[in-house]
Write a protein that holds these residues in place. Structure first.
Motif, PDB file in Angstrom:
ATOM      1  N   UNK A  50       0.825  -1.212   0.000  1.00 32.28           N
ATOM      2  CA  UNK A  50       0.000   0.000   0.000  1.00 32.28           C
ATOM      3  C   UNK A  50       0.859   1.262   0.000  1.00 32.28           C
ATOM      4  N   UNK A  51       0.553   2.183  -0.882  1.00 35.23           N
ATOM      5  CA  UNK A  51       1.316   3.425  -0.997  1.00 35.23           C
ATOM      6  C   UNK A  51       0.470   4.419  -1.777  1.00 35.23           C
ATOM      7  N   UNK A  52       0.619   5.704  -1.468  1.00 34.95           N
ATOM      8  CA  UNK A  52      -0.124   6.685  -2.272  1.00 34.95           C
ATOM      9  C   UNK A  52       0.563   6.905  -3.619  1.00 34.95           C
ATOM     10  N   UNK A  53       1.769   6.370  -3.798  1.00 34.02           N
ATOM     11  CA  UNK A  53       2.462   6.480  -5.094  1.00 34.02           C
ATOM     12  C   UNK A  53       2.158   5.241  -5.927  1.00 34.02           C
ATOM     13  N   UNK A  54       1.600   5.458  -7.125  1.00 34.62           N
ATOM     14  CA  UNK A  54       1.185   4.305  -7.937  1.00 34.62           C
ATOM     15  C   UNK A  54       2.379   3.577  -8.555  1.00 34.62           C
ATOM     16  N   UNK A  55       3.492   4.264  -8.774  1.00 27.16           N
ATOM     17  CA  UNK A  55       4.729   3.650  -9.293  1.00 27.16           C
ATOM     18  C   UNK A  55       4.448   2.794 -10.532  1.00 27.16           C
ATOM     19  N   UNK A  56       3.883   3.413 -11.568  1.00 29.14           N
ATOM     20  CA  UNK A  56       3.426   2.670 -12.746  1.00 29.14           C
ATOM     21  C   UNK A  56       4.578   2.377 -13.712  1.00 29.14           C
ATOM     22  N   UNK A  57       4.724   1.112 -14.111  1.00 26.04           N
ATOM     23  CA  UNK A  57       5.793   0.790 -15.062  1.00 26.04           C
ATOM     24  C   UNK A  57       5.477   1.401 -16.427  1.00 26.04           C
ATOM     25  N   UNK A  58       6.521   1.786 -17.173  1.00 23.61           N
ATOM     26  CA  UNK A  58       6.281   2.403 -18.487  1.00 23.61           C
ATOM     27  C   UNK A  58       6.676   1.462 -19.624  1.00 23.61           C
ATOM     28  N   UNK A  59       7.414   0.405 -19.290  1.00 23.49           N
ATOM     29  CA  UNK A  59       7.938  -0.531 -20.289  1.00 23.49           C
ATOM     30  C   UNK A  59       8.873   0.154 -21.274  1.00 23.49           C
ATOM     31  N   UNK A  60       9.551   1.197 -20.816  1.00 24.81           N
ATOM     32  CA  UNK A  60      10.536   1.837 -21.695  1.00 24.81           C
ATOM     33  C   UNK A  60      11.728   2.308 -20.855  1.00 24.81           C
ATOM     34  N   UNK A  61      12.907   2.198 -21.446  1.00 28.29           N
ATOM     35  CA  UNK A  61      14.166   2.613 -20.812  1.00 28.29           C
ATOM     36  C   UNK A  61      14.536   4.001 -21.333  1.00 28.29           C
ATOM     37  N   UNK A  62      15.563   4.585 -20.755  1.00 29.82           N
ATOM     38  CA  UNK A  62      16.080   5.853 -21.262  1.00 29.82           C
ATOM     39  C   UNK A  62      16.604   5.628 -22.692  1.00 29.82           C
ATOM     40  N   UNK A  63      16.401   6.580 -23.598  1.00 26.14           N
ATOM     41  CA  UNK A  63      16.857   6.341 -24.983  1.00 26.14           C
ATOM     42  C   UNK A  63      18.381   6.381 -25.082  1.00 26.14           C
TER      43      UNK A  63
END
Ligand code: BGC
Length: 440
Positions: A50-63
């Motif tokens: 449980x956290x108020x930060x959703x921490x959503x994965x983006x499936x992308x790395x730095x270019x």
């Protein structure tokens, strides 16, 4: 004393200001504590706790900076949408070949695609039409879509809207796959030469665009109408690889609320959500000021308080003018006369209004800095490396003193270690970032 009384009652303006200052001032020690709480919320969110930060994965790395080719980008950030065609040269530079910007809401023209009675098909149909106008006939282009709302991401091109923010209400979009809605709309509009490849958050777009030419960028943030930050997680739990994480930090809920924040939250479309965003972002800052001035008017029995029940009466540019005001405070005087109909203001009252705006803006920048400090301590606990934070948005770009207050807040939270950190303006990065995501 009710609003509208003919004679103002004496209100001790300096006591009002010092009480407000004690509510809104965030000390260096509090900044450091908040940074630590933010870091812990990041760790919990990443671990699925449980956290108020959703921490959503983006499936992308730095270019890498070597991404190459032409792509179409759609940048849907709020009530304005931009479409652009960009060419990446494979060496860290990007040229915009065509661009267009259109509003989803125009009272004069009589339309509002963000209203609750508008179905998703209508909104996405309108966006598809605009894409059709920028696509090159006979050329197949990849499309990257910056969609600046919290989305549960399942792959780079699969993102489901969790809920709207920024008071947008179009129906039938929450819980839906954004790419699928856009693909269906493009097919219906007969735009057959555009292939949606990626859906990203605007913070992610900003990071991609800034890091394309500058490898030290590992955090990106939007300090504009809305607020949010993403960062590069060195080893993401999903794949053990580096991945950009959209924290949805506007939902962080561990900053103590004042009575003004509570009043604003309760009157908002989604009480209890986006608590930090409601204290720091452009959409809400003017509303916090409105709530404070309503309180001042009530305490002093000032008749001009009556109009302060009207939402969005105060605009972001009013705050900018007041912050830049000097001497006898002519801009604050104009604001009081033109927005509130208060023509007889004493110098003390003008000073109290300016102090309220300054306190609200300063708190915003310092809270944002505390969250940056938390993210930095998560990725590099001893701050052994250089870090660049790329920031876009009207507050960072235009609000007088805002960028400097963020740097001061970073020094407050991190002390001498802040010397390892710099912030840069990444203007309109989210559109270019979408083109990079499509090219990846
Ligand atoms: C949204 C974020 C977005 C931010 C800045 C917030 O309201 O939840 O997804 O990044 O605004 O546009």
């Amino acid at each position: 004393m009710p609003w509208g009384a003919t004679q103002p009652t004496p209100v001790n303006l300096s006591a009002f200001t010092s009480e407000l200052s004690s509510q809104l001032t965030v000390s260096d020690a509090q900044l450091a504590q908040l940074a630590e709480r933010f870091r812990l919320a990041m760790v919990a969110g990443l671990a699925g706790q449980p956290s108020s930060l959703k921490m959503l994965p983006s499936f992308i790395n730095r270019p890498t900076g070597k991404e190459k080719g032409s792509a179409i980008a759609v940048d849907f950030g709020g009530t304005n949408v931009r479409v652009l065609r960009a060419e990446l040269d494979g060496q860290g530079a990007c040229t915009i070949q065509a661009r267009n910007r259109f509003a989803l809401k125009d009272a004069a023209a009589g339309y509002d695609y963000t209203a609750a009675d508008v179905p998703a098909e209508k909104l996405f149909g309108y966006i598809a039409q605009q894409i059709g106008q920028i696509a090159q006939p006979g050329v197949v282009s990849p499309l990257g879509h910056t969609f600046s709302f919290p989305c549960q991401q399942f792959a780079l091109n699969r993102a489901q809207l969790i809920h709207w923010t920024k008071e947008i209400k179009t129906s039938g979009v929450e819980g839906q796959d954004i790419s699928a809605l856009l693909e269906a709309a493009l097919a219906k509009a007969n735009v057959t030469n555009v292939r949606p490849q990626a859906v990203i958050n605007d913070t992610v777009g900003t990071l991609l665009a800034a890091a394309y030419g500058q490898p030290d960028v590992d955090i990106a943030s939007i300090c504009g109408t809305g607020h949010n930050t993403c960062y590069l997680e060195p080893k993401h739990p999903l794949n053990g690889q580096p991945m950009i994480v959209n924290m949805e930090s506007g939902n962080f809920d561990e900053v103590p609320q004042t009575k003004h924040d509570r009043a604003l939250d309760e009157a908002s479309d989604r009480p209890g959500f986006q608590k930090l965003e409601k204290m720091v972002s452009g959409y809400y800052l003017a509303e916090v000021v409105r709530t404070i001035l309503a309180d001042l008017a009530e305490q002093g029995g000032y008749a001009w308080g009556a109009c302060l029940t009207q939402r969005q009466l105060i605009q972001g540019r009013d705050l900018d003018n007041i912050l830049a005001d000097k001497g006898d405070l002519p801009a604050t005087k104009t604001f009081m006369a033109e927005r509130l109909g208060a023509t007889e203001c004493t110098p003390e009252l003008l000073a109290a209004v300016k102090a309220a705006v300054t306190l609200v803006a300063t708190r915003s920048a310092r809270l944002v800095a505390a969250t940056f400090a938390g993210a930095l301590l998560h990725i590099d606990p001893k701050l052994e490396r250089r870090h660049v934070i790329a920031i876009d948005g009207s507050l960072y770009e235009k609000m007088p003193g805002y960028a400097a207050m963020i740097s001061e807040g970073l020094r407050g939270a991190l002390g001498v270690r802040a010397a390892q950190v710099s912030t840069i303006l990444a203007k309109d990065g989210s559109g270019v970032g979408a083109a990079i995501a499509a090219a990846v």
